[in-house]
Structure formats: C-alpha cells, structure tokens
Design a protein around this motif. Sequence first.
Motif, PDB file in Angstrom:
ATOM      1  N   UNK A  26       0.832  -1.209   0.000  1.00  0.00           N
ATOM      2  CA  UNK A  26       0.000   0.000   0.000  1.00  0.00           C
ATOM      3  C   UNK A  26       0.867   1.259   0.000  1.00  0.00           C
ATOM      4  N   UNK A  27       1.952   1.239   0.775  1.00  0.00           N
ATOM      5  CA  UNK A  27       2.832   2.408   0.846  1.00  0.00           C
ATOM      6  C   UNK A  27       3.469   2.699  -0.516  1.00  0.00           C
ATOM      7  N   UNK A  28       3.949   1.651  -1.180  1.00  0.00           N
ATOM      8  CA  UNK A  28       4.543   1.827  -2.512  1.00  0.00           C
ATOM      9  C   UNK A  28       3.480   2.313  -3.498  1.00  0.00           C
ATOM     10  N   UNK A  29       2.308   1.709  -3.442  1.00  0.00           N
ATOM     11  CA  UNK A  29       1.221   2.089  -4.345  1.00  0.00           C
ATOM     12  C   UNK A  29       0.835   3.547  -4.169  1.00  0.00           C
ATOM     13  N   UNK A  30       0.745   3.985  -2.923  1.00  0.00           N
ATOM     14  CA  UNK A  30       0.361   5.371  -2.663  1.00  0.00           C
ATOM     15  C   UNK A  30       1.385   6.356  -3.226  1.00  0.00           C
ATOM     16  N   UNK A  31       2.655   6.027  -3.084  1.00  0.00           N
ATOM     17  CA  UNK A  31       3.690   6.904  -3.638  1.00  0.00           C
ATOM     18  C   UNK A  31       3.686   6.877  -5.164  1.00  0.00           C
ATOM     19  N   UNK A  32       3.382   5.708  -5.731  1.00  0.00           N
ATOM     20  CA  UNK A  32       3.297   5.598  -7.188  1.00  0.00           C
ATOM     21  C   UNK A  32       2.125   6.432  -7.722  1.00  0.00           C
ATOM     22  N   UNK A  33       1.003   6.405  -7.014  1.00  0.00           N
ATOM     23  CA  UNK A  33      -0.165   7.174  -7.438  1.00  0.00           C
ATOM     24  C   UNK A  33       0.117   8.673  -7.413  1.00  0.00           C
ATOM     25  N   UNK A  34       0.812   9.114  -6.375  1.00  0.00           N
ATOM     26  CA  UNK A  34       1.162  10.541  -6.298  1.00  0.00           C
ATOM     27  C   UNK A  34       2.105  10.902  -7.444  1.00  0.00           C
ATOM     28  N   UNK A  35       3.080  10.044  -7.697  1.00  0.00           N
ATOM     29  CA  UNK A  35       4.061  10.328  -8.751  1.00  0.00           C
ATOM     30  C   UNK A  35       3.409  10.439 -10.128  1.00  0.00           C
TER      31      UNK A  35
END
Length: 257
Positions: free
Chosen positions: A63-72
Amino acid sequence: MASLAEPHSAVAKDDRFFFITSLIMAAIVVAGFSLMIVTGRSSFASPPIVHAHAVVFMGWVVLYVTQNALVARGSIALHRRLGWIGAGWIVAMVVLGTIVTVRLVRLGHAPFFFPPALFLVLNPVTILTFLALTTAAIVRRRQTEWHRRLHFSGMALLLGPAYGRLLPMPFLIPYAYEVDVLAVLIFPIVGMVFDLRRTGKVHPAWWWGLAAIIGSTVLSEAITYSPLGTALYRAATAGSPGASVAPLAYPPFPPLS
C-alpha cells in the motif's frame, strides 16, 4: 514561465524521491524475509496467526509503494481513497503485531540476539510509535510536506525486523537492538539530506520522525530494564514455556543444522 516551472520541477523531484525510496524500502523488506525462507529459518508451516500477521504487514508495504506511485503519476483522487483503507489497516497491524509478539515470547521463541523481555517490549512500543507517526500523517494530510515525511518515518520504523534478518545480529550482541535502530535511522537521515540539497533546509517533520524513532528506542530499553519490564514479562508468560526463560538473559544460539 520560469517561476511556474521551478515549483513544478521541485514537486516532481519530491515525488520521484518518495517513490524511489518506497521501492528501496520494499526491497529491503522482501530481501530480509526471503532470506529467512531461503536459509530454512522460516517456513510456511507457521500457525495461521503468523501468516495473518505477515500478510497484513506486507500489505502495508504494498500500500505504501502504491500510494507513492499514485502521487508520482498524479492520481491524487485514488490516492486519497486508498488512504482511508490504510487508516483502517493500521488497526489490524497493531493488534496482530502485539498478539504474535506475546505468542512467541510465551513459547520461548524470542530472537536469540535480544533478551526476551526486550523483544516483548520493543515490538509493541515500535508498532505504537508507527501508529502515532501514521496518525499524525493522516491528520496532516492536507499539508503534503508534513504528510509524506511523517508517513516515510513511520515506514522506516517498520524496517527494523527486515534489518534484523539481514544484519549479522549474532555478532552484534549485546548491541544488536541499537545497531538495528541505527539502520532504521538511515532513511530519515537520507530524507534530511535530500531536503538540504533541494531547499537548503530540513523540514521539521524529519525532526519529529527522528525524535519518535529514538524516543521509542529509549522507552523500550527503559521499560525493559526496569521492574516494570520484568513484571510485564512474568505476566505475559505465566503458565507457558516462556516462564522458564530468564527475561534479561540472552537465549542460547540455535543449532547450526
């Protein structure tokens, strides 16, 4: 036009930094736990509660990686919706993390490079510190720089068990815990250096993150080596095999074969 391009470029650099570091953190977690399986020190024969704990904690990493990917990639709306799933997810992390810790101590299976009482105390203290950092990040979700740096610090704190599987912990006794914490601090320090290079100053969220991580370490050791720590250990292990294990003595090394 230049004045508009500069802030946009700075935001893009922030996005890249947090996304790339999230991938590195995830790689450390995967490497640490994969090593346990490859070396035969862990298996899929563990009880269901241990598997549930692993799924929930690995789920947070995803989830943490996904959230950062979504922001990027600019998918802010989806990022916000997933954020509320994460808010509920951390409750399961706190509950399962505590249950599994107590279970291992009751069985007398605390890691041999920690005194059992320290293991009993540090895990709940760590997960509660993670909860505090993550809650603060959620509260400050509209203040992006605070939000992402507090989340980052909380995620860094969760790397402790992975580092414990990658570092030569038996050779670090009696300072294995402290060395593990120093490894955890690497990521917030990298974040501070990133801020310094980009803006010339360190965002105050990093200081809060460092204070929380160091504070949790001091609190864990203060409780462990006090009468309270021994009392907690005796209460947690009463009527179990762990009761016969000295709370502040290092367990014997496991057999090599």
